[in-house]
Design a protein around this motif. Structure first.
Motif, PDB file in Angstrom:
ATOM      1  N   THR A  32       4.374 195.796  -6.554  1.00 44.07           N
ATOM      2  CA  THR A  32       5.030 194.609  -5.992  1.00 44.07           C
ATOM      3  C   THR A  32       4.928 193.419  -6.937  1.00 44.07           C
ATOM      4  O   THR A  32       5.782 192.527  -6.913  1.00 44.07           O
ATOM      5  N   TRP A  33       3.892 193.385  -7.775  1.00 42.12           N
ATOM      6  CA  TRP A  33       3.786 192.349  -8.806  1.00 42.12           C
ATOM      7  C   TRP A  33       4.943 192.471  -9.793  1.00 42.12           C
ATOM      8  O   TRP A  33       5.568 191.472 -10.169  1.00 42.12           O
ATOM      9  N   ILE A  34       5.256 193.702 -10.190  1.00 43.29           N
ATOM     10  CA  ILE A  34       6.380 193.931 -11.102  1.00 43.29           C
ATOM     11  C   ILE A  34       7.699 193.578 -10.418  1.00 43.29           C
ATOM     12  O   ILE A  34       8.590 192.963 -11.027  1.00 43.29           O
ATOM     13  N   PHE A  35       7.837 193.945  -9.144  1.00 43.86           N
ATOM     14  CA  PHE A  35       9.060 193.621  -8.420  1.00 43.86           C
ATOM     15  C   PHE A  35       9.279 192.115  -8.337  1.00 43.86           C
ATOM     16  O   PHE A  35      10.417 191.641  -8.437  1.00 43.86           O
ATOM     17  N   SER A  36       8.211 191.352  -8.130  1.00 39.55           N
ATOM     18  CA  SER A  36       8.355 189.892  -8.057  1.00 39.55           C
ATOM     19  C   SER A  36       8.835 189.324  -9.387  1.00 39.55           C
ATOM     20  O   SER A  36       9.654 188.394  -9.416  1.00 39.55           O
ATOM     21  N   ILE A  37       8.359 189.904 -10.488  1.00 39.75           N
ATOM     22  CA  ILE A  37       8.818 189.453 -11.805  1.00 39.75           C
ATOM     23  C   ILE A  37      10.310 189.745 -11.983  1.00 39.75           C
ATOM     24  O   ILE A  37      11.070 188.914 -12.512  1.00 39.75           O
ATOM     25  N   VAL A  38      10.731 190.917 -11.525  1.00 39.32           N
ATOM     26  CA  VAL A  38      12.147 191.291 -11.651  1.00 39.32           C
ATOM     27  C   VAL A  38      13.025 190.320 -10.865  1.00 39.32           C
ATOM     28  O   VAL A  38      14.078 189.880 -11.349  1.00 39.32           O
ATOM     29  N   PHE A  81       1.761 185.279  -7.957  1.00 44.26           N
ATOM     30  CA  PHE A  81       0.383 184.773  -7.985  1.00 44.26           C
ATOM     31  C   PHE A  81      -0.455 185.366  -6.854  1.00 44.26           C
ATOM     32  O   PHE A  81      -1.669 185.548  -7.002  1.00 44.26           O
ATOM     33  N   GLY A  82       0.188 185.669  -5.723  1.00 44.23           N
ATOM     34  CA  GLY A  82      -0.551 186.305  -4.638  1.00 44.23           C
ATOM     35  C   GLY A  82      -1.058 187.681  -5.032  1.00 44.23           C
ATOM     36  O   GLY A  82      -2.189 188.054  -4.683  1.00 44.23           O
ATOM     37  N   CYS A  83      -0.250 188.440  -5.738  1.00 38.55           N
ATOM     38  CA  CYS A  83      -0.687 189.758  -6.198  1.00 38.55           C
ATOM     39  C   CYS A  83      -1.865 189.650  -7.156  1.00 38.55           C
ATOM     40  O   CYS A  83      -2.810 190.447  -7.091  1.00 38.55           O
ATOM     41  N   ILE A  84      -1.832 188.678  -8.044  1.00 37.34           N
ATOM     42  CA  ILE A  84      -2.944 188.485  -8.977  1.00 37.34           C
ATOM     43  C   ILE A  84      -4.220 188.134  -8.222  1.00 37.34           C
ATOM     44  O   ILE A  84      -5.308 188.672  -8.496  1.00 37.34           O
ATOM     45  N   PHE A  85      -4.120 187.230  -7.253  1.00 38.65           N
ATOM     46  CA  PHE A  85      -5.299 186.809  -6.491  1.00 38.65           C
ATOM     47  C   PHE A  85      -5.926 187.981  -5.746  1.00 38.65           C
ATOM     48  O   PHE A  85      -7.148 188.206  -5.821  1.00 38.65           O
ATOM     49  N   PHE A  86      -5.115 188.756  -5.035  1.00 40.84           N
ATOM     50  CA  PHE A  86      -5.666 189.853  -4.251  1.00 40.84           C
ATOM     51  C   PHE A  86      -6.073 191.036  -5.117  1.00 40.84           C
ATOM     52  O   PHE A  86      -6.925 191.831  -4.713  1.00 40.84           O
ATOM     53  N   PHE A  87      -5.493 191.162  -6.276  1.00 41.07           N
ATOM     54  CA  PHE A  87      -5.953 192.178  -7.223  1.00 41.07           C
ATOM     55  C   PHE A  87      -7.384 191.881  -7.655  1.00 41.07           C
ATOM     56  O   PHE A  87      -8.248 192.771  -7.696  1.00 41.07           O
ATOM     57  N   SER A 157      10.553 195.113  -2.018  1.00 35.73           N
ATOM     58  CA  SER A 157       9.335 194.315  -1.820  1.00 35.73           C
ATOM     59  C   SER A 157       8.968 194.224  -0.342  1.00 35.73           C
ATOM     60  O   SER A 157       7.781 194.171   0.006  1.00 35.73           O
ATOM     61  N   ILE A 158       9.969 194.206   0.525  1.00 34.90           N
ATOM     62  CA  ILE A 158       9.681 194.183   1.966  1.00 34.90           C
ATOM     63  C   ILE A 158       8.845 195.405   2.347  1.00 34.90           C
ATOM     64  O   ILE A 158       7.814 195.301   3.031  1.00 34.90           O
ATOM     65  N   ILE A 159       9.264 196.572   1.888  1.00 36.86           N
ATOM     66  CA  ILE A 159       8.590 197.822   2.241  1.00 36.86           C
ATOM     67  C   ILE A 159       7.150 197.819   1.747  1.00 36.86           C
ATOM     68  O   ILE A 159       6.215 198.170   2.482  1.00 36.86           O
ATOM     69  N   ILE A 160       6.950 197.394   0.503  1.00 38.53           N
ATOM     70  CA  ILE A 160       5.606 197.456  -0.071  1.00 38.53           C
ATOM     71  C   ILE A 160       4.667 196.472   0.613  1.00 38.53           C
ATOM     72  O   ILE A 160       3.503 196.795   0.909  1.00 38.53           O
ATOM     73  N   TRP A 161       5.138 195.275   0.910  1.00 40.51           N
ATOM     74  CA  TRP A 161       4.269 194.303   1.579  1.00 40.51           C
ATOM     75  C   TRP A 161       3.958 194.723   3.006  1.00 40.51           C
ATOM     76  O   TRP A 161       2.874 194.441   3.523  1.00 40.51           O
TER      77      TRP A 161
END
Length: 230
Positions: A32-38, A81-87, A157-161
């Motif tokens: 999902t981090w990659i998807f947000s970048i896309v 940034f949310g993905c980075i924080f929770f990672f 991204s909806i599915i993954i979150w």
């Protein structure tokens, strides 16, 4: 897992980077981090185009609606940034010794994942609706692929979150169940007594020890003593 709490082992245990990267939750966060970048990368780089030669200013490709592009960029950046924080939180989660702190971390993950799933759902509907209303001019046609990519990866991204939210809910229930299991061993009443230790053989004996009555241990006339006659 012995000593596990909220889906993680005992605090202070060594972290295996390879095993951590193989965990499904880690793979989902990276995806999902990659998807947000896309999404926000496509909108920023290719979704602001010139409508035609007579309009040199850059316009949002989604029906010339600036709000659509701004919203897509905002959600993508928040997810990034949310993905980075929770990672990072997942990486250090096992080092958290307090059960209450672990519970707060899992609840934060659950709330944030559900909130991001909702934001991505709105982004997908908003972008798809505006794209249907877009009239493809020669200038807009250049950014059509980027617009479709933003819409497509918003849907993914909806599915993954949603999956991340469900996994956080599962971890929360696991931690709650273990806490209840740990406390139900003792009575809830203040006057309840603690269970006794079993005997050495592991089998409780039905025989109880009784002290002999005084009549059996004391003789009527001890040896060497005679009752004087008066």
């Amino acid at each position: 897992m012995e000593g596990a709490s909220f889906g993680a082992g005992r605090a202070g245990a060594a972290i295996d980077p390879v095993e951590f990267l193989k965990q499904p939750q880690t793979l989902l966060r990276v995806t999902t981090w990659i998807f947000s970048i896309v999404v926000f990368g496509s909108i920023v780089n290719e979704c602001y185009v010139n409508k035609d030669s007579q309009h040199p200013e850059l316009l949002c490709i989604f029906n010339e609606n600036e709000s659509a592009c701004s919203y897509g960029i905002a959600v993508g950046v928040i997810a990034f940034f949310g993905c980075i924080f929770f990672f990072v939180l997942d990486l250090h989660f096992q080092q958290i010794s307090s059960v209450k702190d672990r519970k707060r971390a899992v609840l934060l993950d659950l709330g944030f994942s559900g909130f991001l799933a909702f934001l991505w759902f709105v982004a997908f509907c908003f972008l798809a609706n505006q794209w249907q209303r877009t009239t493809l001019t020669r200038g807009f046609a250049q950014g059509a692929d980027a617009a479709r990519a933003a819409i497509t990866f918003s849907f993914f991204s909806i599915i993954i979150w949603v999956v991340l939210a469900l996994r956080a809910l599962q971890r929360y229930r696991l931690g709650t169940d273990m806490s209840l299991f740990a406390t139900e061993q003792f009575g809830t009443e203040p006057s309840a007594s603690y269970p006794g230790y079993p005997g050495g053989s592991g089998v409780e004996s039905t025989e109880t020890y009784q002290s002999p009555p005084f009549s059996e241990t004391l003789e009527a006339n001890p040896k060497g003593y005679q009752v004087p006659a008066y």
